[in-house]
Design an enzyme around this catalytic site. Structure first.
Site, PDB file in Angstrom:
ATOM      1  N   ARG A  50       0.794  -1.192   0.021  1.00 38.63           N
ATOM      2  CA  ARG A  50       0.117   0.152  -0.216  1.00 38.63           C
ATOM      3  C   ARG A  50       0.933   0.827  -0.074  1.00 38.63           C
ATOM      4  O   ARG A  50       1.811   1.116   0.620  1.00 38.63           O
ATOM      5  CB  ARG A  50      -0.958   0.022   1.418  1.00 38.63           C
ATOM      6  N   ASP A  52       1.767   5.492  -0.438  1.00 44.05           N
ATOM      7  CA  ASP A  52       1.082   6.671   0.190  1.00 44.05           C
ATOM      8  C   ASP A  52       0.207   7.945   0.006  1.00 44.05           C
ATOM      9  O   ASP A  52       0.813   7.666  -1.498  1.00 44.05           O
ATOM     10  CB  ASP A  52       2.048   7.190   1.577  1.00 44.05           C
ATOM     11  N   TYR A 113      11.844  -0.045  -5.231  1.00 42.56           N
ATOM     12  CA  TYR A 113      10.970   1.224  -5.526  1.00 42.56           C
ATOM     13  C   TYR A 113      12.400   1.953  -5.957  1.00 42.56           C
ATOM     14  O   TYR A 113      13.829   1.951  -5.916  1.00 42.56           O
ATOM     15  CB  TYR A 113      11.199   1.789  -3.505  1.00 42.56           C
ATOM     16  N   ARG A 200      11.795   6.647   2.649  1.00 40.62           N
ATOM     17  CA  ARG A 200      11.399   7.640   2.661  1.00 40.62           C
ATOM     18  C   ARG A 200      12.415   8.520   3.960  1.00 40.62           C
ATOM     19  O   ARG A 200      12.940   9.147   3.592  1.00 40.62           O
ATOM     20  CB  ARG A 200      10.038   8.628   2.592  1.00 40.62           C
TER      21      ARG A 200
END
Length: 257
Positions: A50, A52, A113, A200
Site C-alpha cells: 500500500r 501513501d 522502490y 523515505r
C-alpha cells in the site's frame, strides 16, 4: 472463480494513496469502480504494497477474483477504458490469470522502490510532482558510501514512521544504491518488505549526508541509535516510485496477451 494478477502503473499525485480513505479518492477505489463498471461485480483488490498519498507506481501488483473467466487482454483493456472515462491517472499494464494460491502481498519475494532527486539550482519545469527538487549540491558518492552501511538485517526503528503498525522493526535491506546521472540522483531500494515510511526516511537521511551535514558514518550511527529522533527529515512522497515485485515463477500460469 478465476484469479487475475494485475500489474498497475499510476501517478500518485491526485490520490490519497492506494487504500480507500474517507478524505479523498484512492487508487484502489478507482480500480474497483472500473472493474464493477466492466464486469458488473463489486470486488476487493489486494495489492503487494500500500502506497501513501502522492507516491507513484510503475509496477504495483494487485489480484482480484472474478465470477467469469475473461480473456486477460479483455480484463486489461476494459479496466483501462473505464479508468480513462473516469479521468483517472491509473493504467493496468498487464493482466495474467494465476492460481488460487497466488496472493499479491503474501506471495511476494521482494519489493523494489526508486526515489528520484533533481539536484540543481533551477526548479523542474516538467517533473513537478514526480521528483524531489534539492537545489544545494549533493555528493552522491558520499550518499552511496553511507547507504552501504545500513544494508542487511537490522532493527530499523530510526527509519520507521511513529504510526507504523508492523509487529517488528527488524527488516533485511538487500539493496540501497545511490547514483547520479547529470542533474538527477536516484536511490534504489530492495527488500522482501519495508516498514512504513522506511524508504523515505532513508532517503531523507542520505540527503543529510549528501549536503555535508552528516558524515557517511552518521547513517550507521542513526541506525544503531534505534531512535526515530535521530532520523533525517522525511523525503517528500512525490519522489518515490513503487517499481516492481518479485514472485516465485510457479505463481504465473498464463502470460498477459
Amino acid at each position: 472463480m478465476p484469479r487475475y494478477k494485475l500489474t498497475v502503473e499510476y501517478d500518485g499525485f491526485p490520490y490519497v494513496g492506494w487504500q480507500w480513505q474517507d478524505n479523498g479518492r484512492a487508487v484502489q477505489q478507482a480500480m474497483e469502480e472500473a472493474v464493477e463498471r466492466f464486469a458488473g461485480e463489486r470486488v476487493r483488490l489486494q495489492c503487494a504494497g500500500r502506497t501513501d498519498t502522492g507516491v507513484h507506481a510503475l509496477g504495483q501488483v494487485a489480484h482480484l477474483d472474478l465470477a467469469d473467466a475473461w480473456r486477460t487482454d479483455t480484463v486489461r483493456d476494459a479496466i483501462n477504458a473505464h479508468l480513462k472515462l473516469a479521468g483517472d491517472r491509473v493504467a493496468v499494464v498487464t493482466a495474467e490469470q494465476v492460481g488460487a494460491g497466488f496472493d499479491a502481498r503474501h506471495s511476494a519475494l521482494k519489493r523494489h522502490y526508486l526515489y528520484r532527486i533533481l539536484n540543481r539550482r533551477a526548479p523542474p519545469a516538467l517533473g513537478h510532482g514526480r521528483l524531489w527538487h534539492v537545489p544545494r549540491r549533493l555528493d552522491a558518492g558520499a550518499m552511496q558510501a553511507a547507504a552501504q552501511l545500513v544494508l542487511g538485517q537490522h532493527d530499523f526503528t530510526t527509519f520507521r514512521a511513529a504510526e507504523c503498525q508492523a509487529s517488528s522493526p527488524v527488516r533485511t535491506l538487500d539493496v540501497l544504491d545511490v547514483a547520479r546521472s547529470g542533474d538527477e540522483i536516484t536511490v534504489r531500494a530492495s527488500a522482501r518488505s519495508f516498514l512504513h515510511h522506511q524508504v523515505r526516511s532513508l532517503v531523507g537521511s542520505l540527503e543529510q549526508v549528501g549536503c555535508g551535514r552528516w558524515p557517511p558514518a552518521g547513517m550507521r550511527a542513526a541506525l544503531d541509535a534505534r531512535d526515530r529522533r535521530r532520523c533525517g527529515p522525511l523525503a517528500p512522497a512525490h519522489g518515490l516510485y513503487f517499481v516492481s515485485v518479485d514472485y516465485p515463477p510457479a505463481t504465473r500460469e498464463s502470460a498477459a496477451k
